[in-house]
Design a protein around this motif. Structure first.
Motif, PDB file in Angstrom:
ATOM      1  N   ASP A  70       9.429 -11.951 -15.229  1.00  0.00           N
ATOM      2  CA  ASP A  70       9.970 -11.123 -14.148  1.00  0.00           C
ATOM      3  C   ASP A  70       9.526  -9.667 -14.276  1.00  0.00           C
ATOM      4  N   THR A  71       8.972  -9.139 -13.197  1.00  0.00           N
ATOM      5  CA  THR A  71       8.406  -7.795 -13.196  1.00  0.00           C
ATOM      6  C   THR A  71       8.780  -7.075 -11.903  1.00  0.00           C
ATOM      7  N   VAL A  72       9.251  -5.831 -12.028  1.00  0.00           N
ATOM      8  CA  VAL A  72       9.571  -5.004 -10.857  1.00  0.00           C
ATOM      9  C   VAL A  72       8.840  -3.669 -10.973  1.00  0.00           C
ATOM     10  N   PHE A  73       8.069  -3.344  -9.950  1.00  0.00           N
ATOM     11  CA  PHE A  73       7.425  -2.041  -9.833  1.00  0.00           C
ATOM     12  C   PHE A  73       8.289  -1.136  -8.957  1.00  0.00           C
ATOM     13  N   SER A  74       8.137   0.161  -9.141  1.00  0.00           N
ATOM     14  CA  SER A  74       8.802   1.116  -8.258  1.00  0.00           C
ATOM     15  C   SER A  74       7.781   2.114  -7.744  1.00  0.00           C
ATOM     16  N   MET A  75       8.037   2.632  -6.537  1.00  0.00           N
ATOM     17  CA  MET A  75       7.144   3.583  -5.895  1.00  0.00           C
ATOM     18  C   MET A  75       7.983   4.673  -5.236  1.00  0.00           C
ATOM     19  N   ALA A  76       7.632   5.927  -5.491  1.00  0.00           N
ATOM     20  CA  ALA A  76       8.318   7.064  -4.879  1.00  0.00           C
ATOM     21  C   ALA A  76       7.286   7.887  -4.118  1.00  0.00           C
ATOM     22  N   THR A  77       7.425   7.960  -2.792  1.00  0.00           N
ATOM     23  CA  THR A  77       6.421   8.625  -1.966  1.00  0.00           C
ATOM     24  C   THR A  77       6.567  10.147  -1.964  1.00  0.00           C
ATOM     25  N   GLY A  78       7.763  10.673  -2.284  1.00  0.00           N
ATOM     26  CA  GLY A  78       7.952  12.108  -2.378  1.00  0.00           C
ATOM     27  C   GLY A  78       8.105  12.835  -1.061  1.00  0.00           C
ATOM     28  N   ASP A  79       8.422  12.126   0.011  1.00  0.00           N
ATOM     29  CA  ASP A  79       8.623  12.796   1.300  1.00  0.00           C
ATOM     30  C   ASP A  79       9.919  13.596   1.341  1.00  0.00           C
ATOM     31  N   ARG A  80      10.858  13.256   0.494  1.00  0.00           N
ATOM     32  CA  ARG A  80      12.117  13.977   0.408  1.00  0.00           C
ATOM     33  C   ARG A  80      12.199  14.671  -0.964  1.00  0.00           C
ATOM     34  N   GLY A  81      13.178  15.532  -1.131  1.00  0.00           N
ATOM     35  CA  GLY A  81      13.292  16.310  -2.356  1.00  0.00           C
ATOM     36  C   GLY A  81      13.696  15.490  -3.564  1.00  0.00           C
ATOM     37  N   ALA A  82      13.666  16.157  -4.720  1.00  0.00           N
ATOM     38  CA  ALA A  82      14.076  15.526  -5.967  1.00  0.00           C
ATOM     39  C   ALA A  82      15.597  15.450  -6.039  1.00  0.00           C
ATOM     40  N   LEU A 118       0.826  -1.197   0.000  1.00  0.00           N
ATOM     41  CA  LEU A 118       0.000   0.000   0.000  1.00  0.00           C
ATOM     42  C   LEU A 118       0.864   1.253   0.000  1.00  0.00           C
ATOM     43  N   ALA A 119       0.502   2.199  -0.865  1.00  0.00           N
ATOM     44  CA  ALA A 119       1.136   3.511  -0.862  1.00  0.00           C
ATOM     45  C   ALA A 119       0.470   4.376   0.206  1.00  0.00           C
ATOM     46  N   PRO A 120       1.074   5.511   0.555  1.00  0.00           N
ATOM     47  CA  PRO A 120       0.351   6.469   1.394  1.00  0.00           C
ATOM     48  C   PRO A 120      -0.965   6.860   0.730  1.00  0.00           C
ATOM     49  N   GLU A 121      -1.898   7.402   1.492  1.00  0.00           N
ATOM     50  CA  GLU A 121      -3.231   7.694   0.959  1.00  0.00           C
ATOM     51  C   GLU A 121      -3.190   8.590  -0.270  1.00  0.00           C
ATOM     52  N   ARG A 122      -2.227   9.496  -0.324  1.00  0.00           N
ATOM     53  CA  ARG A 122      -2.121  10.401  -1.480  1.00  0.00           C
ATOM     54  C   ARG A 122      -1.574   9.694  -2.709  1.00  0.00           C
ATOM     55  N   GLY A 123      -1.120   8.453  -2.552  1.00  0.00           N
ATOM     56  CA  GLY A 123      -0.544   7.702  -3.646  1.00  0.00           C
ATOM     57  C   GLY A 123       0.959   7.886  -3.743  1.00  0.00           C
ATOM     58  N   ALA A 124       1.556   7.188  -4.671  1.00  0.00           N
ATOM     59  CA  ALA A 124       2.994   7.284  -4.924  1.00  0.00           C
ATOM     60  C   ALA A 124       3.215   7.285  -6.427  1.00  0.00           C
ATOM     61  N   VAL A 125       4.199   8.026  -6.884  1.00  0.00           N
ATOM     62  CA  VAL A 125       4.581   7.969  -8.293  1.00  0.00           C
ATOM     63  C   VAL A 125       5.142   6.573  -8.564  1.00  0.00           C
ATOM     64  N   GLY A 126       4.745   5.981  -9.681  1.00  0.00           N
ATOM     65  CA  GLY A 126       5.115   4.593  -9.929  1.00  0.00           C
ATOM     66  C   GLY A 126       5.797   4.366 -11.254  1.00  0.00           C
ATOM     67  N   GLY A 127       6.478   3.250 -11.348  1.00  0.00           N
ATOM     68  CA  GLY A 127       7.123   2.810 -12.577  1.00  0.00           C
ATOM     69  C   GLY A 127       7.134   1.299 -12.625  1.00  0.00           C
ATOM     70  N   VAL A 128       7.485   0.745 -13.776  1.00  0.00           N
ATOM     71  CA  VAL A 128       7.519  -0.704 -13.925  1.00  0.00           C
ATOM     72  C   VAL A 128       8.480  -1.079 -15.038  1.00  0.00           C
ATOM     73  N   ASP A 129       9.040  -2.275 -14.934  1.00  0.00           N
ATOM     74  CA  ASP A 129       9.842  -2.862 -16.001  1.00  0.00           C
ATOM     75  C   ASP A 129       9.535  -4.351 -16.024  1.00  0.00           C
ATOM     76  N   VAL A 130       9.075  -4.853 -17.181  1.00  0.00           N
ATOM     77  CA  VAL A 130       8.649  -6.245 -17.329  1.00  0.00           C
ATOM     78  C   VAL A 130       9.611  -6.973 -18.265  1.00  0.00           C
ATOM     79  N   ARG A 131      10.108  -8.123 -17.827  1.00  0.00           N
ATOM     80  CA  ARG A 131      11.056  -8.894 -18.641  1.00  0.00           C
ATOM     81  C   ARG A 131      10.710 -10.380 -18.593  1.00  0.00           C
TER      82      ARG A 131
END
Length: 364
Positions: A290-302, A38-51
């Motif tokens: 094989d699949t990997v998702f990524s999640m960035a919550t954004g609590d810290r800076g870019a 689960l991401a925080p309620e506001r969501g998280a920026v996501g990505g994926v790579d499928v192989r």
């Protein structure tokens, strides 16, 4: 990364706001389950790579940086092959009931964004028809919401319940690291690989070569007789389940508290596959999706380019280490369909008589 340390629990939940829940069945023909991140309620920026040649995925196109939606609300990882993709329906329903999702109208009118991926574990409990669906997705979501503070549970749980790894028992594993600037990076993985996670010549886990200080150094090289016995077992039988034994797939999530774009998240997922390749050989085969998702919550800076490079490096290593933790956490399982030995059972001499302390492993 030798001068870095894991987070407090050395697991995915070290990224603030990320919660993990498992649901599974291990009786009456079952050997499967679902894991929800689960991401925080506001969501998280996501990505994926499928192989690999046999992926089973859901909502991956929405993560393309060219497309509109920029946040996800959960990731569903499940057993059950393509049938198990239905587990995400239950997660969506629970999120919608909570009012969490992409707004499309008035109050409460939201569409939760829940990408997902599945592993092949059909029939490993003895009954091909026993596989996760929406109800198990709801159960895993509820477990995530009610989960106490602490490490994400690992081992033969959730989506890792029916997992195998190159003929041995697979499982769920996790790992984290805190970078020099305070950024947290973590991974959770369901290891269900066609390839092996250990060096056939020595029995050493490939992942053990990439651990943080004290994380895997307590492991011993297995005795020669155990290595020879494992080779003989591999030659005699690829694994229980007949032709289906070759069907596999390793799936996971890498998360961070840094602020990233969708394109950067996609890059994190891609580099995480490098981490997978360090811990599994062969990897990304025609029998894996094989699949990997990524999640960035954004609590810290870019990040600037150098900091982003460090994040990528850490994400790949976290996935490698998470695979190592999964194999070490696995336990042997026997059903009417067959028996899968854990690494610990196959190579007991690799484990010292005194167990490592929590400070060395990063586990609470």
């Amino acid at each position: 990364m030798t001068d870095l340390q894991p987070g407090p629990t050395n697991s995915l939940t070290d990224v603030a706001g990320i919660r993990v829940g498992h649901a599974d069945r291990r009786a009456q023909g079952w050997l499967s389950g679902t894991t929800v991140v689960l991401a925080p309620e506001r969501g998280a920026v996501g990505g994926v790579d499928v192989r690999g040649g046999g992926p089973g995925t859901r909502e991956t196109d929405v993560l393309d940086p060219r497309n509109l939606v920029d946040r996800i609300h959960a990731v569903a990882l499940s057993g059950g092959s393509a049938f198990g993709l239905a587990a995400a329906d239950g997660v969506m329903q629970r999120l919608c009931e909570a009012g969490v999702g992409y707004p499309v109208g008035g109050p409460g009118e939201v569409v939760p964004i829940v990408p997902g991926a599945v592993i092949f574990d059909l029939g490993r409990g003895g009954d091909f028809a026993k596989r996760p669906g929406a109800a198990m997705g709801e159960e895993a979501y509820d477990a995530a919401v009610s989960s106490p503070a602490g490490p994400a549970p690992i081992g033969v749980v959730g989506a890792g319940t029916g997992a195998t790894a190159g003929g041995l028992k697979g499982a769920v594993g996790s790992a984290s690291v805190v970078l020099a600037d305070g950024t947290t990076v973590a991974a959770l993985v369901v290891v269900n690989s066609f390839g092996s996670c250990l060096d056939p010549a020595t029995g050493e886990l490939y992942a053990a070569r990439f651990g943080l200080p004290g994380e895997f150094t307590w492991l011993l090289l297995p005795d020669h007789d155990e290595v020879m016995a494992a080779k003989e077992a591999a030659r005699a039988k690829v694994g229980p389940g007949g032709p289906q034994a070759a069907l596999a797939t390793t799936i996971g999530v890498v998360a961070t508290d840094m602020t990233l774009t969708k394109a950067q998240c996609a890059k994190v997922s891609g580099i995480a596959h490098d981490g997978m390749a360090r811990a599994i050989r062969p990897v990304h085969t025609m029998f894996d999706g094989d699949t990997v998702f990524s999640m960035a919550t954004g609590d810290r800076g870019a990040p600037d380019p150098l900091a982003f490079h460090g994040l990528l490096d850490a994400g790949g290593d976290c996935l490698t280490r998470a695979i190592g933790s999964a194999i070490l956490a696995a336990e042997s399982v026997e059903t009417s369909a067959g028996r899968w030995r854990s690494y610990r059972e196959a190579f007991p001499s690799a484990f010292p008589t005194t167990t490592p302390n929590s400070a060395a492993t990063g586990r609470a």
